[in-house]
Design a protein around this motif. Structure first.
Motif, PDB file in Angstrom:
ATOM      1  N   ARG A  52       0.851  -1.193   0.000  1.00 45.51           N
ATOM      2  CA  ARG A  52       0.000   0.000   0.000  1.00 45.51           C
ATOM      3  C   ARG A  52       0.886   1.243   0.000  1.00 45.51           C
ATOM      4  O   ARG A  52       1.155   1.822   1.056  1.00 45.51           O
ATOM      5  N   PRO A  53       1.337   1.674  -1.165  1.00 41.34           N
ATOM      6  CA  PRO A  53       2.257   2.811  -1.224  1.00 41.34           C
ATOM      7  C   PRO A  53       1.666   4.115  -0.726  1.00 41.34           C
ATOM      8  O   PRO A  53       2.389   5.009  -0.305  1.00 41.34           O
ATOM      9  N   GLY A  54       0.362   4.248  -0.732  1.00 38.68           N
ATOM     10  CA  GLY A  54      -0.266   5.478  -0.274  1.00 38.68           C
ATOM     11  C   GLY A  54      -0.112   5.722   1.216  1.00 38.68           C
ATOM     12  O   GLY A  54      -0.379   6.817   1.709  1.00 38.68           O
ATOM     13  N   ASP A  55       0.336   4.702   1.957  1.00 40.95           N
ATOM     14  CA  ASP A  55       0.490   4.827   3.406  1.00 40.95           C
ATOM     15  C   ASP A  55       1.820   5.462   3.818  1.00 40.95           C
ATOM     16  O   ASP A  55       2.024   5.732   5.003  1.00 40.95           O
ATOM     17  N   ALA A  56       2.731   5.673   2.894  1.00 41.61           N
ATOM     18  CA  ALA A  56       4.055   6.205   3.237  1.00 41.61           C
ATOM     19  C   ALA A  56       4.584   7.045   2.079  1.00 41.61           C
ATOM     20  O   ALA A  56       4.143   6.905   0.943  1.00 41.61           O
ATOM     21  N   ASP A  57       5.546   7.894   2.393  1.00 36.74           N
ATOM     22  CA  ASP A  57       6.179   8.701   1.347  1.00 36.74           C
ATOM     23  C   ASP A  57       6.978   7.830   0.388  1.00 36.74           C
ATOM     24  O   ASP A  57       7.032   8.085  -0.808  1.00 36.74           O
ATOM     25  N   LEU A  58       7.635   6.793   0.930  1.00 32.69           N
ATOM     26  CA  LEU A  58       8.405   5.851   0.126  1.00 32.69           C
ATOM     27  C   LEU A  58       8.173   4.463   0.674  1.00 32.69           C
ATOM     28  O   LEU A  58       8.301   4.235   1.883  1.00 32.69           O
ATOM     29  N   THR A  59       7.818   3.541  -0.200  1.00 31.36           N
ATOM     30  CA  THR A  59       7.658   2.136   0.184  1.00 31.36           C
ATOM     31  C   THR A  59       8.721   1.336  -0.536  1.00 31.36           C
ATOM     32  O   THR A  59       8.849   1.423  -1.763  1.00 31.36           O
ATOM     33  N   VAL A  60       9.491   0.576   0.236  1.00 32.48           N
ATOM     34  CA  VAL A  60      10.512  -0.293  -0.329  1.00 32.48           C
ATOM     35  C   VAL A  60      10.010  -1.725  -0.222  1.00 32.48           C
ATOM     36  O   VAL A  60       9.665  -2.190   0.861  1.00 32.48           O
ATOM     37  N   VAL A  61       9.948  -2.411  -1.353  1.00 29.08           N
ATOM     38  CA  VAL A  61       9.533  -3.810  -1.391  1.00 29.08           C
ATOM     39  C   VAL A  61      10.782  -4.633  -1.653  1.00 29.08           C
ATOM     40  O   VAL A  61      11.419  -4.489  -2.694  1.00 29.08           O
ATOM     41  N   GLN A  62      11.146  -5.473  -0.670  1.00 33.18           N
ATOM     42  CA  GLN A  62      12.367  -6.282  -0.780  1.00 33.18           C
ATOM     43  C   GLN A  62      11.999  -7.741  -0.997  1.00 33.18           C
ATOM     44  O   GLN A  62      11.316  -8.338  -0.178  1.00 33.18           O
ATOM     45  N   THR A 110      18.221 -12.252  -5.540  1.00 38.14           N
ATOM     46  CA  THR A 110      17.859 -11.615  -4.278  1.00 38.14           C
ATOM     47  C   THR A 110      19.110 -11.076  -3.611  1.00 38.14           C
ATOM     48  O   THR A 110      20.191 -11.632  -3.803  1.00 38.14           O
ATOM     49  N   PRO A 111      18.982  -9.987  -2.875  1.00 40.52           N
ATOM     50  CA  PRO A 111      17.767  -9.205  -2.745  1.00 40.52           C
ATOM     51  C   PRO A 111      17.524  -8.342  -3.989  1.00 40.52           C
ATOM     52  O   PRO A 111      18.460  -7.863  -4.608  1.00 40.52           O
ATOM     53  N   THR A 112      16.260  -8.195  -4.321  1.00 40.13           N
ATOM     54  CA  THR A 112      15.830  -7.212  -5.309  1.00 40.13           C
ATOM     55  C   THR A 112      14.875  -6.278  -4.596  1.00 40.13           C
ATOM     56  O   THR A 112      13.980  -6.735  -3.895  1.00 40.13           O
ATOM     57  N   LEU A 113      15.102  -4.980  -4.754  1.00 41.20           N
ATOM     58  CA  LEU A 113      14.283  -3.974  -4.095  1.00 41.20           C
ATOM     59  C   LEU A 113      13.595  -3.100  -5.125  1.00 41.20           C
ATOM     60  O   LEU A 113      14.201  -2.724  -6.135  1.00 41.20           O
ATOM     61  N   PHE A 114      12.335  -2.802  -4.849  1.00 43.81           N
ATOM     62  CA  PHE A 114      11.547  -1.880  -5.654  1.00 43.81           C
ATOM     63  C   PHE A 114      11.213  -0.692  -4.768  1.00 43.81           C
ATOM     64  O   PHE A 114      10.848  -0.870  -3.605  1.00 43.81           O
ATOM     65  N   TYR A 115      11.310   0.506  -5.306  1.00 43.17           N
ATOM     66  CA  TYR A 115      11.072   1.741  -4.565  1.00 43.17           C
ATOM     67  C   TYR A 115       9.850   2.432  -5.161  1.00 43.17           C
ATOM     68  O   TYR A 115       9.874   2.821  -6.330  1.00 43.17           O
ATOM     69  N   LEU A 116       8.786   2.559  -4.368  1.00 44.60           N
ATOM     70  CA  LEU A 116       7.526   3.132  -4.835  1.00 44.60           C
ATOM     71  C   LEU A 116       7.245   4.428  -4.092  1.00 44.60           C
ATOM     72  O   LEU A 116       7.349   4.470  -2.859  1.00 44.60           O
ATOM     73  N   ASP A 117       6.856   5.469  -4.822  1.00 46.45           N
ATOM     74  CA  ASP A 117       6.488   6.712  -4.148  1.00 46.45           C
ATOM     75  C   ASP A 117       5.045   6.615  -3.663  1.00 46.45           C
ATOM     76  O   ASP A 117       4.373   5.596  -3.861  1.00 46.45           O
ATOM     77  N   ARG A 118       4.562   7.668  -3.017  1.00 47.45           N
ATOM     78  CA  ARG A 118       3.223   7.660  -2.417  1.00 47.45           C
ATOM     79  C   ARG A 118       2.125   7.380  -3.443  1.00 47.45           C
ATOM     80  O   ARG A 118       1.107   6.774  -3.135  1.00 47.45           O
ATOM     81  N   SER A 119       2.327   7.778  -4.695  1.00 54.07           N
ATOM     82  CA  SER A 119       1.320   7.543  -5.728  1.00 54.07           C
ATOM     83  C   SER A 119       1.366   6.119  -6.276  1.00 54.07           C
ATOM     84  O   SER A 119       0.519   5.731  -7.070  1.00 54.07           O
ATOM     85  N   GLY A 120       2.364   5.348  -5.867  1.00 52.29           N
ATOM     86  CA  GLY A 120       2.509   3.986  -6.365  1.00 52.29           C
ATOM     87  C   GLY A 120       3.420   3.881  -7.566  1.00 52.29           C
ATOM     88  O   GLY A 120       3.637   2.795  -8.101  1.00 52.29           O
ATOM     89  N   ALA A 121       3.966   5.019  -8.003  1.00 58.37           N
ATOM     90  CA  ALA A 121       4.876   5.006  -9.156  1.00 58.37           C
ATOM     91  C   ALA A 121       6.215   4.393  -8.743  1.00 58.37           C
ATOM     92  O   ALA A 121       6.736   4.671  -7.662  1.00 58.37           O
ATOM     93  N   LEU A 122       6.749   3.592  -9.602  1.00 55.98           N
ATOM     94  CA  LEU A 122       8.051   2.969  -9.364  1.00 55.98           C
ATOM     95  C   LEU A 122       9.135   4.001  -9.645  1.00 55.98           C
ATOM     96  O   LEU A 122       9.251   4.491 -10.764  1.00 55.98           O
ATOM     97  N   VAL A 123       9.912   4.362  -8.612  1.00 53.60           N
ATOM     98  CA  VAL A 123      10.959   5.378  -8.796  1.00 53.60           C
ATOM     99  C   VAL A 123      12.342   4.760  -8.982  1.00 53.60           C
ATOM    100  O   VAL A 123      13.290   5.453  -9.321  1.00 53.60           O
ATOM    101  N   GLY A 124      12.454   3.449  -8.761  1.00 54.94           N
ATOM    102  CA  GLY A 124      13.732   2.785  -8.962  1.00 54.94           C
ATOM    103  C   GLY A 124      13.669   1.348  -8.513  1.00 54.94           C
ATOM    104  O   GLY A 124      12.691   0.896  -7.916  1.00 54.94           O
TER     105      GLY A 124
END
Length: 147
Positions: A52-62, A110-124
């Protein structure tokens, strides 16, 4: 040893050195996302994982596996960053238990990390243990530091 054998050995050593250099430069490096890399399957995969990326400024999925040493070190580094960055959320995913999402997101190691901004857009994204300075800079740019 014949001249041909020496040439073959020299070429093999040069190729191995080049491959090692290439791997070292890419290992853990943050890769910004290009428009052609974004796919609708990624959004659905993150939703199935309960991200749920809308819950934080940056969500990291590892994405991690049980016997991955760099995964444990990365998890610890992210936990440390979370203590001083209230806008950071971290979601840990066992890659072996979520193979459909692994395929949809093209996780190859692994590890692979995805960085999502608050809107859910993948920033890296990064594959391999992320470089500490790049990880901290990205988190600070999106989640800030509490004082």
């Amino acid at each position: 040893m014949s001249t041909i054998g020496i040439v073959v050995l020299a070429v093999a050593l040069a190729a191995a050195a080049l491959a090692a250099w290439w791997q070292r430069t890419r290992d853990g490096a943050l890769r910004p996302v290009r428009e052609e890399d974004e796919v609708d399957a990624g959004t659905a995969a993150f939703e199935r994982l309960g991200v749920r990326p809308g819950d934080a400024d940056l969500t990291v999925v590892q994405f991690s596996t049980a016997f991955c040493g760099p995964c444990r070190a990365t998890k610890a580094r992210l936990a440390q960053l979370q203590t001083t960055r209230p806008g950071l959320a971290v979601v840990q995913v066992d890659a072996e238990s979520h193979l459909d999402e692994v395929r949809a997101l093209d996780v190859r190691r692994t590890p692979t990390l995805f960085y999502l901004d608050r809107s859910g857009a993948l920033v890296g994204r990064s594959s391999g243990a992320p470089r500490a300075e790049e990880l901290t800079a990205l988190v600070d740019a999106h989640a800030g530091v509490s004082r």
